[in-house]
Design a protein around this motif. Structure first.
Motif: not given
Length: 83
Positions: A60-83
């Protein structure tokens, strides 16, 4: 329920002292269940971040993927492994 030793295929009941020790060990194990579950969540999240989202951050920093891709993946991981 009486616990039994199996010695040479002979079932021998626990003594009162052995029962007390086994009860204490079982209670200690059960009391640690929340901590073990929390550690598993952290371990699973850490592994998922490393394998799935860390590279997206740099892409994302290099502009290779759309902005927000990393944040979306982190949210997906948090949803997959809730506390």
């Amino acid at each position: 329920m009486t616990r039994l030793h199996n010695i040479n295929n002979v079932k021998i009941p626990f003594t009162a002292e052995e029962e007390a020790i086994a009860d204490r060990e079982q209670a200690e194990w059960e009391a640690g269940a929340p901590a073990r579950a929390a550690a598993a969540v952290q371990r699973n999240r850490r592994n998922a971040y490393r394998e799935e989202s860390d590279s997206l951050f740099f892409e994302e920093l290099r502009g290779e993927v759309p902005e927000g891709t990393h944040v979306a993946k982190v949210a997906e991981i948090k949803n997959r492994f809730p506390k």
